[in-house]
Design an enzyme around this catalytic site. Sequence first.
Site, mmCIF file in Angstrom:
data_model
loop_
_atom_site.group_PDB
_atom_site.id
_atom_site.type_symbol
_atom_site.label_atom_id
_atom_site.label_comp_id
_atom_site.label_asym_id
_atom_site.label_seq_id
_atom_site.Cartn_x
_atom_site.Cartn_y
_atom_site.Cartn_z
ATOM 1 N N ASN A 8 0.876 -1.180 0.000
ATOM 2 C CA ASN A 8 0.000 0.000 0.000
ATOM 3 C C ASN A 8 0.914 1.231 0.000
ATOM 4 O O ASN A 8 1.487 1.593 1.012
ATOM 5 C CB ASN A 8 -0.879 -0.052 1.258
ATOM 6 C CG ASN A 8 -1.872 1.084 1.306
ATOM 7 O OD1 ASN A 8 -1.821 2.018 0.503
ATOM 8 N ND2 ASN A 8 -2.795 1.015 2.258
ATOM 9 N N ARG A 92 -2.454 -2.114 -3.621
ATOM 10 C CA ARG A 92 -3.642 -1.287 -3.474
ATOM 11 C C ARG A 92 -3.527 -0.124 -4.459
ATOM 12 O O ARG A 92 -2.528 0.591 -4.458
ATOM 13 C CB ARG A 92 -3.721 -0.737 -2.055
ATOM 14 C CG ARG A 92 -4.914 0.162 -1.887
ATOM 15 C CD ARG A 92 -4.767 1.079 -0.721
ATOM 16 N NE ARG A 92 -5.964 1.892 -0.598
ATOM 17 C CZ ARG A 92 -6.017 3.013 0.086
ATOM 18 N NH1 ARG A 92 -4.948 3.442 0.721
ATOM 19 N NH2 ARG A 92 -7.120 3.702 0.160
ATOM 20 N N HIS A 180 -12.680 3.362 -0.641
ATOM 21 C CA HIS A 180 -12.761 2.377 0.460
ATOM 22 C C HIS A 180 -13.425 1.074 0.002
ATOM 23 O O HIS A 180 -13.936 0.308 0.818
ATOM 24 C CB HIS A 180 -13.553 2.936 1.667
ATOM 25 C CG HIS A 180 -12.814 3.958 2.463
ATOM 26 N ND1 HIS A 180 -13.419 5.063 2.987
ATOM 27 C CD2 HIS A 180 -11.502 4.033 2.830
ATOM 28 C CE1 HIS A 180 -12.528 5.803 3.643
ATOM 29 N NE2 HIS A 180 -11.355 5.199 3.555
ATOM 30 N N ARG A 240 -9.703 16.472 5.971
ATOM 31 C CA ARG A 240 -10.407 16.830 4.725
ATOM 32 C C ARG A 240 -11.766 17.437 5.037
ATOM 33 O O ARG A 240 -12.443 17.003 5.970
ATOM 34 C CB ARG A 240 -10.619 15.588 3.850
ATOM 35 C CG ARG A 240 -9.350 15.048 3.267
ATOM 36 C CD ARG A 240 -9.603 13.744 2.518
ATOM 37 N NE ARG A 240 -8.668 12.730 2.942
ATOM 38 C CZ ARG A 240 -8.793 11.434 2.698
ATOM 39 N NH1 ARG A 240 -9.815 10.982 2.013
ATOM 40 N NH2 ARG A 240 -7.891 10.583 3.136
ATOM 41 N N GLU A 383 -8.437 -4.779 4.876
ATOM 42 C CA GLU A 383 -8.284 -4.558 3.431
ATOM 43 C C GLU A 383 -7.108 -5.361 2.878
ATOM 44 O O GLU A 383 -7.168 -5.876 1.764
ATOM 45 C CB GLU A 383 -8.048 -3.059 3.170
ATOM 46 C CG GLU A 383 -9.293 -2.235 3.390
ATOM 47 C CD GLU A 383 -9.000 -0.795 3.802
ATOM 48 O OE1 GLU A 383 -8.518 -0.591 4.936
ATOM 49 O OE2 GLU A 383 -9.256 0.116 3.000
#
Length: 396
Positions: A8, A92, A180, A240, A383
Amino acid sequence: MNYILVVNAGSSSIKFRLYSENNLVEIASALCERIEIDGLFKISYQVNDKLEKFEEKTNFSSHEVAIDYCLKKLVDLKIVNNLNEIIGVGHRVVQGGEISQSSLIDTKVLAEIEKCIKLAPLHNKPELEVIKIINKKIPNSKPVAVFDTSFHTTIPKLNNYYPIPKKWVDSFKIKKYGFHGTSYRYIYEKMESIIKKGRPLNLIVCHLGNGASICCIKNGKSFDTTMGFTPMAGLIMGTRCGDIDPSIADYLINQEKNSATAVFNSYNKESGLKAICGSSDFRDINANVLPGNEFEFARDIFAQKVANTISVYLNHLENKIDGIVFTGGIGENDDIVRNIICKKIFVKKISVNASKNKLKYDDYKKISGLFSPIKVYAVRTNEELKIAQDTKSFIK
Ligand code: ADP
């Protein structure tokens, strides 16, 4: 022994997980941090059923230097005998554009990832670079790309269409992509195994981490989600801003003689919870809450937006729901926030069992009270395991 490596990559860090290929048991978890700043390497790994740890400050002048360092450590620490034992590498990739499923990385897939750099520069650029480097370092392994956007290709046009001039929509492929997705896929399969209905499920899954989104899963498929064209849209996040009036950017550019890039950088990195109370981490926020202070406000406004979205998604599901699921760093760990969110959903009176909500757990737990009209769960996402599973499917 054969292994699958999950990678990742970010702009200043790369996370690695190593799994045994035969039964997908996690063997090692490593992190290269502060790339192009200085360099910090951390690894924890299993040897003879014992967990070992190693950490070193070093110098990662580039992603390639960091990758070389990590791969060498896997051999030096005798976690693998040689790199040829790594027969699959799962990457990823945040933005997959037109690709809807996990894919063996060939020249066509590489080209699509490169094309999508324009859509997700912070993510796809380092991811592409890292794929190319690892392909060179472990040439015999099968490289697989697993896309964050893939789960959301089922979202109907009614929910993913932006009402801006059609020439832009068409020529620049502007729509709600959603992110996601790998976490949502993992959670969906987990929930199937937990609630065993024998039919596709209707779920509202809240992936609340530093980046946060919610997915409405209708009949087993993504039907709507809060992130949009980029991962900046939707909920209030750690740093964010989430959904705000698009005109604010134009106003700030003119008022402060800012560049568009500077304004959007601030939307990404200096907004959200951090802008409200000075911290983007819910552990700090909870610890500092006092009645009426900015930490309490940050927690409240975050929870309100999540609760409002859940209420809209209940409408999407025509009130037929098998469960609300909390996951991600906040969703998995923060019983206070879970409780506040559930209390703010007024269209259904959801009850949370206080002791179940606080209970420590490894994998998943049901936190709703006995008579709650909707069952509520906290589930740990994984994940990386999902990426390893997808990668393995290309090896067989
Ligand atoms: P991401 O993958 O988006 O970087 P994570 O899903 O790892 O983020 O979530 C990180 C966030 O989870 C932290 O910033 C913090 O707000 C929250 N978090 C982690 N552990 C806890 C905890 N024990 N209690 C409350 N919040 C937590």
